[in-house]
Design a protein around this motif. Structure first.
Motif, PDB file in Angstrom:
ATOM      1  N   ASP A  40     -45.632  13.727   4.865  1.00  0.00           N
ATOM      2  CA  ASP A  40     -44.878  12.613   5.462  1.00  0.00           C
ATOM      3  C   ASP A  40     -43.709  13.121   6.303  1.00  0.00           C
ATOM      4  N   LYS A  41     -43.068  14.185   5.850  1.00  0.00           N
ATOM      5  CA  LYS A  41     -41.945  14.756   6.606  1.00  0.00           C
ATOM      6  C   LYS A  41     -42.411  15.297   7.955  1.00  0.00           C
ATOM      7  N   VAL A  42     -43.568  15.951   7.974  1.00  0.00           N
ATOM      8  CA  VAL A  42     -44.113  16.470   9.227  1.00  0.00           C
ATOM      9  C   VAL A  42     -44.498  15.313  10.151  1.00  0.00           C
ATOM     10  N   ARG A  43     -45.163  14.308   9.612  1.00  0.00           N
ATOM     11  CA  ARG A  43     -45.538  13.145  10.438  1.00  0.00           C
ATOM     12  C   ARG A  43     -44.292  12.452  10.994  1.00  0.00           C
ATOM     13  N   ASP A  44     -43.251  12.335  10.169  1.00  0.00           N
ATOM     14  CA  ASP A  44     -41.994  11.737  10.642  1.00  0.00           C
ATOM     15  C   ASP A  44     -41.377  12.558  11.764  1.00  0.00           C
ATOM     16  N   LEU A  45     -41.451  13.877  11.665  1.00  0.00           N
ATOM     17  CA  LEU A  45     -40.913  14.742  12.713  1.00  0.00           C
ATOM     18  C   LEU A  45     -41.638  14.481  14.038  1.00  0.00           C
ATOM     19  N   TRP A  46     -42.973  14.384  13.997  1.00  0.00           N
ATOM     20  CA  TRP A  46     -43.716  14.130  15.243  1.00  0.00           C
ATOM     21  C   TRP A  46     -43.416  12.733  15.793  1.00  0.00           C
ATOM     22  N   ARG A  47     -43.283  11.744  14.912  1.00  0.00           N
ATOM     23  CA  ARG A  47     -42.903  10.391  15.382  1.00  0.00           C
ATOM     24  C   ARG A  47     -41.536  10.430  16.054  1.00  0.00           C
ATOM     25  N   ALA A  48     -40.604  11.158  15.450  1.00  0.00           N
ATOM     26  CA  ALA A  48     -39.260  11.280  16.020  1.00  0.00           C
ATOM     27  C   ALA A  48     -39.304  11.980  17.374  1.00  0.00           C
ATOM     28  N   PHE A  49     -40.166  12.991  17.517  1.00  0.00           N
ATOM     29  CA  PHE A  49     -40.345  13.651  18.812  1.00  0.00           C
ATOM     30  C   PHE A  49     -40.792  12.627  19.854  1.00  0.00           C
ATOM     31  N   ASN A  50     -41.771  11.812  19.524  1.00  0.00           N
ATOM     32  CA  ASN A  50     -42.274  10.809  20.469  1.00  0.00           C
ATOM     33  C   ASN A  50     -41.199   9.789  20.841  1.00  0.00           C
ATOM     34  N   GLN A  51     -40.258   9.551  19.935  1.00  0.00           N
ATOM     35  CA  GLN A  51     -39.155   8.617  20.198  1.00  0.00           C
ATOM     36  C   GLN A  51     -37.956   9.311  20.828  1.00  0.00           C
ATOM     37  N   ARG A  52     -38.038  10.641  20.981  1.00  0.00           N
ATOM     38  CA  ARG A  52     -36.949  11.455  21.535  1.00  0.00           C
ATOM     39  C   ARG A  52     -35.679  11.316  20.692  1.00  0.00           C
ATOM     40  N   ASN A  53     -35.885  11.247  19.368  1.00  0.00           N
ATOM     41  CA  ASN A  53     -34.783  11.120  18.412  1.00  0.00           C
ATOM     42  C   ASN A  53     -34.555  12.490  17.780  1.00  0.00           C
ATOM     43  N   TRP A  54     -33.685  13.280  18.407  1.00  0.00           N
ATOM     44  CA  TRP A  54     -33.512  14.681  17.991  1.00  0.00           C
ATOM     45  C   TRP A  54     -32.843  14.810  16.637  1.00  0.00           C
ATOM     46  N   GLN A  55     -32.004  13.858  16.264  1.00  0.00           N
ATOM     47  CA  GLN A  55     -31.398  13.891  14.932  1.00  0.00           C
ATOM     48  C   GLN A  55     -32.481  13.725  13.870  1.00  0.00           C
ATOM     49  N   ALA A  56     -33.427  12.810  14.103  1.00  0.00           N
ATOM     50  CA  ALA A  56     -34.522  12.609  13.151  1.00  0.00           C
ATOM     51  C   ALA A  56     -35.485  13.796  13.159  1.00  0.00           C
ATOM     52  N   VAL A  57     -35.694  14.421  14.334  1.00  0.00           N
ATOM     53  CA  VAL A  57     -36.561  15.606  14.408  1.00  0.00           C
ATOM     54  C   VAL A  57     -36.043  16.682  13.466  1.00  0.00           C
ATOM     55  N   THR A  58     -34.748  16.869  13.418  1.00  0.00           N
ATOM     56  CA  THR A  58     -34.166  17.962  12.624  1.00  0.00           C
ATOM     57  C   THR A  58     -33.702  17.538  11.230  1.00  0.00           C
ATOM     58  N   ALA A  59     -33.886  16.286  10.868  1.00  0.00           N
ATOM     59  CA  ALA A  59     -33.345  15.754   9.609  1.00  0.00           C
ATOM     60  C   ALA A  59     -33.823  16.508   8.369  1.00  0.00           C
ATOM     61  N   ASN A  60     -35.074  16.924   8.336  1.00  0.00           N
ATOM     62  CA  ASN A  60     -35.616  17.582   7.141  1.00  0.00           C
ATOM     63  C   ASN A  60     -35.695  19.100   7.270  1.00  0.00           C
ATOM     64  N   LEU A  61     -35.029  19.650   8.307  1.00  0.00           N
ATOM     65  CA  LEU A  61     -35.040  21.098   8.496  1.00  0.00           C
ATOM     66  C   LEU A  61     -33.915  21.751   7.700  1.00  0.00           C
ATOM     67  N   ALA A  62     -34.207  22.891   7.093  1.00  0.00           N
ATOM     68  CA  ALA A  62     -33.168  23.686   6.435  1.00  0.00           C
ATOM     69  C   ALA A  62     -32.214  24.215   7.504  1.00  0.00           C
ATOM     70  N   ASP A  63     -30.982  24.485   7.125  1.00  0.00           N
ATOM     71  CA  ASP A  63     -29.992  24.983   8.090  1.00  0.00           C
ATOM     72  C   ASP A  63     -30.438  26.277   8.760  1.00  0.00           C
ATOM     73  N   ASP A  64     -31.154  27.122   8.020  1.00  0.00           N
ATOM     74  CA  ASP A  64     -31.603  28.395   8.570  1.00  0.00           C
ATOM     75  C   ASP A  64     -33.077  28.344   9.006  1.00  0.00           C
ATOM     76  N   PHE A  65     -33.530  27.151   9.351  1.00  0.00           N
ATOM     77  CA  PHE A  65     -34.902  26.934   9.823  1.00  0.00           C
ATOM     78  C   PHE A  65     -35.249  27.921  10.933  1.00  0.00           C
ATOM     79  N   GLY A  66     -36.439  28.511  10.847  1.00  0.00           N
ATOM     80  CA  GLY A  66     -36.904  29.431  11.889  1.00  0.00           C
ATOM     81  C   GLY A  66     -38.236  28.969  12.447  1.00  0.00           C
ATOM     82  N   PHE A  67     -38.440  29.182  13.741  1.00  0.00           N
ATOM     83  CA  PHE A  67     -39.695  28.779  14.355  1.00  0.00           C
ATOM     84  C   PHE A  67     -40.182  29.870  15.295  1.00  0.00           C
ATOM     85  N   TYR A  68     -41.514  29.851  15.533  1.00  0.00           N
ATOM     86  CA  TYR A  68     -42.101  30.805  16.462  1.00  0.00           C
ATOM     87  C   TYR A  68     -43.273  30.162  17.177  1.00  0.00           C
TER      88      TYR A  68
END
Length: 159
Positions: free
Chosen positions: A6-34
């Protein structure tokens, strides 16, 4: 309690809404991506939001849809589709926007800690399809080269 899927699906929904606060809401402070396709990554919520916004700067109407998820302990694999119009900044250096639409299926592996925060992700997508659909390169259709009896554009759907 919200599942990791559900957290991943919410992140993609937030991306589609261009809601960057919601995109990052469930990310750890030291989140890493590649991003394996571009060979690029980063650390932190803002770095990830900037990365996601870079796609918007190239395709202002890009959306994520057909989101399928597979969840295992501490992991969610999301397989989804994206589609957008090349109407912004250069898609890649030397490849200007041209108003054409393109879309691909892509895969992201999301990692979670025991508290349910997203600690990282690693993405994979098909750059060649983008380049062909945007008219930046050509290739012989695989169905003509490999198996002419297989119809083109048969969508793969993962459950």
């Amino acid at each position: 309690m919200m599942s990791n899927t559900d957290k991943v699906r919410d992140l993609w929904r937030a991306f589609n809404q261009r809601n960057w606060q919601a995109v990052t809401a469930n990310l750890a402070d030291d989140f890493g991506f590649y991003d394996n396709t571009l060979g690029f990554g980063g650390i932190g919520k803002q770095s990830f939001a900037d990365y996601m916004q870079a796609f918007i700067s190239k395709m202002s109407d890009i959306n994520i849809f057909e989101i399928d998820c597979i969840e295992a302990e501490g992991l969610v694999v999301s397989i989804a589709s994206s589609q957008g119009t090349s109407d912004g900044e250069e898609f890649l250096p030397g490849l200007p926007a041209n108003g054409k639409r393109s879309g691909v299926r892509f895969c992201v592996i999301w990692r979670f800690d025991n508290a349910g925060r997203i600690t990282g992700c690693e993405g994979f997508y098909d750059m060649l399809t983008y380049l062909v659909e945007l008219g930046h390169t050509t290739i012989a259709p695989a169905h003509e080269v490999l198996h002419p009896e297989i119809p083109p554009h048969v969508a793969a759907h993962y459950v």
